[in-house]
Design an enzyme around this catalytic site. Structure first.
Site, PDB file in Angstrom:
ATOM      1  N   GLY A  33       0.821  -1.202   0.000  1.00 46.24           N
ATOM      2  CA  GLY A  33       0.000   0.000   0.000  1.00 46.24           C
ATOM      3  C   GLY A  33       0.853   1.249   0.000  1.00 46.24           C
ATOM      4  CG  ASN A  34      -0.327   4.675  -1.680  1.00 47.75           C
ATOM      5  OD1 ASN A  34      -0.950   5.608  -1.197  1.00 47.75           O
ATOM      6  ND2 ASN A  34      -0.807   3.942  -2.678  1.00 47.75           N
ATOM      7  NE  ARG A  35       4.045   8.492   4.715  1.00 51.75           N
ATOM      8  CZ  ARG A  35       4.966   9.417   4.969  1.00 51.75           C
ATOM      9  NH1 ARG A  35       6.108   9.389   4.308  1.00 51.75           N
ATOM     10  NH2 ARG A  35       4.754  10.357   5.858  1.00 51.75           N
ATOM     11  CB  ALA A 100      -1.871   7.397  -4.165  1.00 50.75           C
TER      12      ALA A 100
END
Ligand code: CTP
Ligand code: CA
Length: 233
Positions: A33-35, A100
């Site tokens: 995943g990402n932030r 994102a």
């Protein structure tokens, strides 16, 4: 997000906003995943609804409450995000990709939990590139004059500074507007504030000074509004 002095300039417009960060599962309990927090996309959806638009928000893994007056579709993976955004954008006047999406996903997803090796070894991950939703939207406009907006979080690197990388990205994606964040400091993630440069396909750059994500959201809708081709009739 409050409508600025009750401006209702998006009445009759349908807009789609994506928000948050996608997750790409390795097995039932683990993911890449990402932030991305989703805050900017949720602020965009709220601002558009306050200005009178019909809004569909496709939200990936955001822990934020549904904005008032917005239809929210919750998704997890890039494939789900793509499907929901493409379906919602069929009759939209504008699509803003604030999400994102993960660039890659594990090539295969294990149906059961992957067990740790006993001998201290580690597996390697084989990844597959995800489809580029923004590029697809920009290439295949679904309604006449549909306005397509992308986001770019850049740090600058050996190949160029933030703005030149962003101009190249705008051209590559083929979108009408690109909202550029300089994330060198890592400060925007989860923050209530944001600063950005709005780049358009004609080469104009407009700076939006550091302000709340709500203020930036309104500046983005102002820029989108100027690109709508004609009055509603
Ligand atoms: N985007 C998308 N689909 C993807 C990846 C990104 O629609 N699979 C959109 C994002 O929502 C954003 C824009 O493309 O609006 C730019 O995302 P970014 O990650 O900056 O672009 P990439 O082409 O993935 O380039 P980078 O190598 O910088 O990650
Ligand atoms: Ca990316």
């Amino acid at each position: 997000v409050l409508a600025r002095s009750g401006v209702r300039d998006l009445v009759g417009r349908r807009v789609v906003v994506s928000a948050g960060g996608t997750r790409e599962y390795l097995d039932p309990v683990r993911f890449l995943g990402n932030r991305s927090s989703g805050l900017q996309g949720f602020a965009l959806a709220s601002a558009a609804a306050a200005r009178g638009a019909e809004v569909v928000l496709v939200a990936a893994n955001a822990t934020l409450a549904d904005p008032v007056g917005v239809e929210v579709i919750r998704v997890e993976t890039t494939a789900q995000l793509r499907e929901a955004v493409l379906a919602a954008s069929v009759d939209a006047d504008a699509v803003v990709m604030a999400a994102a999406p993960a660039d890659y996903r594990p090539t295969s997803v294990s149906e059961s939990k992957i067990k740790k090796a006993d001998d201290g070894s580690a597996p390697s991950l084989e990844l597959t590139q995800n489809p580029d939703i923004l590029r697809e939207l920009a290439r295949e406009r679904r309604t006449e004059g549909q306005v397509i907006v992308g986001f770019a979080a850049e740090t600058g690197d050996a190949t160029g500074d933030v703005l030149s990388l962003a101009r190249a990205k705008l051209a590559r994606k083929g979108c009408d507007l690109l909202v550029v964040n300089d994330v060198s400091g890592g400060a925007v993630f989860g923050s209530d504030e944001n600063e950005a440069v709005l780049l358009d396909a004609d080469g104009h750059a407009t700076e939006v000074p550091r302000a709340s994500k709500g203020v930036l959201a309104h500046a983005i809708w102002d820029a989108v509004g100027t690109r709508f081709i004609s009055d509603l009739g």
